[in-house]
Design a protein around this motif. Structure first.
Motif, PDB file in Angstrom:
ATOM      1  N   ASN A  90       0.651  -1.284  -0.360  1.00 31.83           N
ATOM      2  CA  ASN A  90      -0.257   0.128  -0.378  1.00 31.83           C
ATOM      3  C   ASN A  90       0.585   1.182   0.310  1.00 31.83           C
ATOM      4  O   ASN A  90       0.384   2.300  -0.329  1.00 31.83           O
ATOM      5  N   ALA A  91       1.773   1.402   0.854  1.00 30.36           N
ATOM      6  CA  ALA A  91       2.803   2.494   0.409  1.00 30.36           C
ATOM      7  C   ALA A  91       3.984   3.058  -0.592  1.00 30.36           C
ATOM      8  O   ALA A  91       3.908   3.426  -1.089  1.00 30.36           O
ATOM      9  N   ALA A  92       3.168   1.534  -1.755  1.00 25.65           N
ATOM     10  CA  ALA A  92       3.784   1.543  -2.595  1.00 25.65           C
ATOM     11  C   ALA A  92       3.015   1.892  -3.988  1.00 25.65           C
ATOM     12  O   ALA A  92       3.038   1.912  -4.655  1.00 25.65           O
ATOM     13  N   GLY A  93       1.719   1.884  -3.352  1.00 21.60           N
ATOM     14  CA  GLY A  93       0.669   2.357  -4.320  1.00 21.60           C
ATOM     15  C   GLY A  93      -0.208   1.381  -4.933  1.00 21.60           C
ATOM     16  O   GLY A  93      -0.670   1.425  -5.724  1.00 21.60           O
ATOM     17  N   VAL A  94       0.216   0.244  -4.450  1.00 20.37           N
ATOM     18  CA  VAL A  94      -0.417  -1.253  -4.671  1.00 20.37           C
ATOM     19  C   VAL A  94      -1.179  -1.187  -4.222  1.00 20.37           C
ATOM     20  O   VAL A  94      -0.928  -2.249  -3.078  1.00 20.37           O
ATOM     21  N   PRO A  95      -2.624  -1.317  -4.838  1.00 23.37           N
ATOM     22  CA  PRO A  95      -4.069  -1.656  -4.019  1.00 23.37           C
ATOM     23  C   PRO A  95      -3.601  -3.112  -3.425  1.00 23.37           C
ATOM     24  O   PRO A  95      -3.349  -3.892  -3.820  1.00 23.37           O
ATOM     25  N   THR A  96      -4.795  -3.654  -2.226  1.00 30.52           N
ATOM     26  CA  THR A  96      -4.951  -5.009  -2.374  1.00 30.52           C
ATOM     27  C   THR A  96      -6.106  -5.593  -1.778  1.00 30.52           C
ATOM     28  O   THR A  96      -6.703  -4.403  -1.230  1.00 30.52           O
ATOM     29  N   ALA A  97      -6.560  -7.162  -1.180  1.00 30.90           N
ATOM     30  CA  ALA A  97      -7.324  -7.613  -1.010  1.00 30.90           C
ATOM     31  C   ALA A  97      -7.151  -9.121  -0.750  1.00 30.90           C
ATOM     32  O   ALA A  97      -6.642  -9.824  -0.200  1.00 30.90           O
ATOM     33  N   ILE A  98      -8.338  -8.660   0.955  1.00 33.69           N
ATOM     34  CA  ILE A  98      -8.400 -10.406   0.966  1.00 33.69           C
ATOM     35  C   ILE A  98      -9.550 -10.835   0.888  1.00 33.69           C
ATOM     36  O   ILE A  98     -10.379 -10.818   1.711  1.00 33.69           O
ATOM     37  N   HIS A  99      -9.651 -12.071   0.187  1.00 32.61           N
ATOM     38  CA  HIS A  99     -10.457 -12.918  -0.412  1.00 32.61           C
ATOM     39  C   HIS A  99     -10.276 -14.291   0.738  1.00 32.61           C
ATOM     40  O   HIS A  99      -9.566 -15.209  -0.302  1.00 32.61           O
ATOM     41  N   TYR A 100     -10.646 -14.770   1.838  1.00 34.91           N
ATOM     42  CA  TYR A 100     -11.192 -14.227   2.488  1.00 34.91           C
ATOM     43  C   TYR A 100     -10.414 -14.288   3.934  1.00 34.91           C
ATOM     44  O   TYR A 100      -9.736 -15.640   4.630  1.00 34.91           O
ATOM     45  N   PRO A 101     -10.429 -13.415   4.687  1.00 35.10           N
ATOM     46  CA  PRO A 101     -10.022 -13.227   5.930  1.00 35.10           C
ATOM     47  C   PRO A 101     -10.833 -14.490   6.624  1.00 35.10           C
ATOM     48  O   PRO A 101      -9.644 -14.690   8.445  1.00 35.10           O
ATOM     49  N   LYS A 102     -11.115 -15.336   6.998  1.00 36.18           N
ATOM     50  CA  LYS A 102     -11.336 -15.734   8.046  1.00 36.18           C
ATOM     51  C   LYS A 102     -13.286 -15.964   7.814  1.00 36.18           C
ATOM     52  O   LYS A 102     -13.501 -16.001   6.725  1.00 36.18           O
ATOM     53  N   PRO A 103     -12.895 -18.032   8.192  1.00 31.13           N
ATOM     54  CA  PRO A 103     -13.708 -18.904   7.288  1.00 31.13           C
ATOM     55  C   PRO A 103     -14.869 -19.060   8.295  1.00 31.13           C
ATOM     56  O   PRO A 103     -14.932 -18.380   9.088  1.00 31.13           O
ATOM     57  N   LEU A 104     -15.674 -19.301   7.569  1.00 28.17           N
ATOM     58  CA  LEU A 104     -17.249 -19.655   7.954  1.00 28.17           C
ATOM     59  C   LEU A 104     -17.679 -20.291   8.930  1.00 28.17           C
ATOM     60  O   LEU A 104     -17.910 -19.979   9.832  1.00 28.17           O
ATOM     61  N   HIS A 105     -17.096 -21.074   9.491  1.00 27.03           N
ATOM     62  CA  HIS A 105     -17.366 -21.662  10.894  1.00 27.03           C
ATOM     63  C   HIS A 105     -16.483 -21.532  12.124  1.00 27.03           C
ATOM     64  O   HIS A 105     -17.481 -21.575  13.270  1.00 27.03           O
ATOM     65  N   LEU A 106     -15.607 -19.910  11.426  1.00 29.21           N
ATOM     66  CA  LEU A 106     -15.493 -19.369  12.809  1.00 29.21           C
ATOM     67  C   LEU A 106     -15.909 -17.630  13.119  1.00 29.21           C
ATOM     68  O   LEU A 106     -15.404 -16.932  13.414  1.00 29.21           O
ATOM     69  N   GLN A 107     -17.413 -17.736  11.912  1.00 33.65           N
ATOM     70  CA  GLN A 107     -17.502 -16.581  11.786  1.00 33.65           C
ATOM     71  C   GLN A 107     -19.009 -16.542  13.152  1.00 33.65           C
ATOM     72  O   GLN A 107     -19.734 -17.345  13.327  1.00 33.65           O
ATOM     73  N   PRO A 108     -19.296 -15.777  13.488  1.00 33.25           N
ATOM     74  CA  PRO A 108     -20.189 -15.370  14.665  1.00 33.25           C
ATOM     75  C   PRO A 108     -21.763 -15.873  14.662  1.00 33.25           C
ATOM     76  O   PRO A 108     -22.289 -16.412  15.227  1.00 33.25           O
ATOM     77  N   ALA A 109     -21.877 -15.300  13.204  1.00 35.60           N
ATOM     78  CA  ALA A 109     -23.609 -15.512  12.324  1.00 35.60           C
ATOM     79  C   ALA A 109     -24.056 -17.112  12.032  1.00 35.60           C
ATOM     80  O   ALA A 109     -24.710 -18.232  11.483  1.00 35.60           O
ATOM     81  N   TYR A 110     -22.596 -18.033  12.083  1.00 35.58           N
ATOM     82  CA  TYR A 110     -22.610 -19.281  11.970  1.00 35.58           C
ATOM     83  C   TYR A 110     -22.072 -19.940  12.296  1.00 35.58           C
ATOM     84  O   TYR A 110     -22.142 -21.720  12.267  1.00 35.58           O
ATOM     85  N   ALA A 111     -20.915 -20.092  13.327  1.00 35.11           N
ATOM     86  CA  ALA A 111     -20.322 -21.269  14.059  1.00 35.11           C
ATOM     87  C   ALA A 111     -21.813 -21.791  15.173  1.00 35.11           C
ATOM     88  O   ALA A 111     -21.418 -23.029  15.113  1.00 35.11           O
ATOM     89  N   GLN A 112     -22.478 -21.618  15.750  1.00 35.70           N
ATOM     90  CA  GLN A 112     -23.591 -22.184  15.610  1.00 35.70           C
ATOM     91  C   GLN A 112     -25.011 -22.832  15.316  1.00 35.70           C
ATOM     92  O   GLN A 112     -25.718 -23.216  15.410  1.00 35.70           O
ATOM     93  N   ARG A 113     -25.183 -22.672  13.181  1.00 30.40           N
ATOM     94  CA  ARG A 113     -25.872 -22.619  12.843  1.00 30.40           C
ATOM     95  C   ARG A 113     -25.102 -23.897  11.981  1.00 30.40           C
ATOM     96  O   ARG A 113     -25.823 -24.257  11.108  1.00 30.40           O
ATOM     97  N   CYS A 114     -24.188 -24.311  11.640  1.00 25.70           N
ATOM     98  CA  CYS A 114     -23.006 -25.312  11.034  1.00 25.70           C
ATOM     99  C   CYS A 114     -22.736 -26.528  11.287  1.00 25.70           C
ATOM    100  O   CYS A 114     -23.178 -26.917  12.553  1.00 25.70           O
TER     101      CYS A 114
END
Length: 365
Positions: free
Chosen positions: A299-323
């Motif tokens: 980013n400091a060098a002017g190159v944009p980035t993204a993360i696909h994906y930073p947390k798997p769904l079984h660790l997401q609060p909405a799904y942890a108890q529904r999977c």
């Protein structure tokens, strides 16, 4: 430098996009206008299936596919935890249970070898995701489904429209193919949109009814439905973009191959692309150690980035108890810590690509 260069694409297609949209404004059929059927016909021909049903979004495509299969509360759908939330979201919204199976560590796609052990009497469908633009091992997944009473297979192809697998197109490989026309996708509109693909006449008819509130004819509600239509203006945009889509796919393949070659020798893990398929690189993703430090330097060098994906769904609060998680998911969890996406689009120039790789090389030093 843009992460995805939609402005360059628009500049190349500006006149045709304006003509297509103006035609809609002139005839005024903003919902289910003639461009809807025209687009469905062209998309079905591109994929090589009998039916295409355009819908309001990629998420709606998955939801309608499951509704057409009559998914019931408590039914299980085997899928990957390493994906965008929509994949599991639609299962839970219908009362179903996502059953998460680990991914292949080198491709990040669902590991077909692990599916069979996760099947139970409640299993109703398998939903692989064609992550980053590469189709999962659909023939093996189809074979597993057939061995277990003809389970439905739904390809979540939100990132892979235009990709090929053993000479066939993504979205035409299973019971249902579902894609997204979100603006950043390989084939995108200028808002939300999506489509379903199938050779099954009954499922196609069900989906067409579901997307208009379950109507088999006006004010005759044969089944439960949703407001799931893709509007005519968005179909007009995609029709214009289809005119150079084959060129864009060729560019994506070439740019992805060049990235892979430029990254050879760097301390990164490149995505494995299987010999019997290609990858249309909805995201150009690799894996690195010390990701946050690398991102900061890029980013400091002017190159944009993204993360696909930073947390798997079984660790997401909405799904942890529904999977249900029948076995550990070490590869999904490791990938979530290490994946990093670099700028990618059909209009990415070689000089920009060289700039990205030079900045990455310096960031890794």
């Amino acid at each position: 430098m843009p992460f995805i260069d939609l402005k360059a694409q628009y500049a190349a297609l500006k006149d045709r996009i304006h003509e297509r949209m103006q035609a809609v404004l002139d005839h005024g059929q903003y919902i289910m206008g003639p461009e809807v059927k025209e687009l469905e016909t062209q998309l079905a021909a591109h994929v090589g299936v009998k039916h295409c049903i355009t819908v309001a979004s990629g998420t709606e495509a998955l939801l309608i596919a499951l509704m057409a299969l009559d998914l019931q509360p408590g039914d299980e759908v085997i899928t990957t935890p390493f994906t965008f939330a929509a994949t599991a979201e639609v299962i839970v919204l219908l009362g179903g249970v996502p059953v998460f199976v680990d991914i292949e560590p080198d491709s990040c796609n669902l590991d077909a070898r692990l599916i069979e052990a996760a099947i139970t009497p409640r299993t109703r469908a398998i939903m692989p995701v064609s992550l980053y633009g590469q189709v999962a091992d659909m023939d093996e997944i189809q074979a597993i489904a057939a061995r277990h009473g003809g389970l439905a297979v739904i390809e979540d192809a939100a990132q892979s429209f235009g990709a090929s697998y053993r000479g066939r197109k993504s979205c035409g490989l299973s019971t249902w193919g579902a894609t997204s026309f979100f603006p950043s996708k390989p084939l995108g509109c200028y808002g939300d949109g999506g489509a379903l693909f199938t050779d099954d006449d009954a499922l196609a008819q069900a989906a067409r009814e579901i997307r208009v509130h379950g109507q088999s004819q006006r004010y005759t509600h044969t089944r439960l439905g949703v407001g799931g239509r893709m509007d005519t203006l968005q179909c007009a945009v995609v029709l214009a973009k289809l005119e150079r889509f084959d060129w864009e796919i060729a560019q994506r393949l070439a740019i992805g191959e060049r990235y892979q070659a430029l990254l050879a020798g760097l301390p990164v893990q490149r995505l494995a692309v299987r010999e019997d398929r290609d990858c249309v690189w909805a995201q150009f993703t690799l894996q690195v150690d010390d990701r946050e430090a690398v991102i900061a330097r890029l980013n400091a060098a002017g190159v944009p980035t993204a993360i696909h994906y930073p947390k798997p769904l079984h660790l997401q609060p909405a799904y942890a108890q529904r999977c249900r998680v029948p076995a550990p998911l070490p590869h999904a969890e490791a990938a979530a810590r290490r994946v990093l996406s670099l700028p990618m689009s059909a209009d990415l120039q070689p000089a920009q690509q060289d700039q990205v790789v030079a900045a990455l090389r310096a960031a890794l030093a």
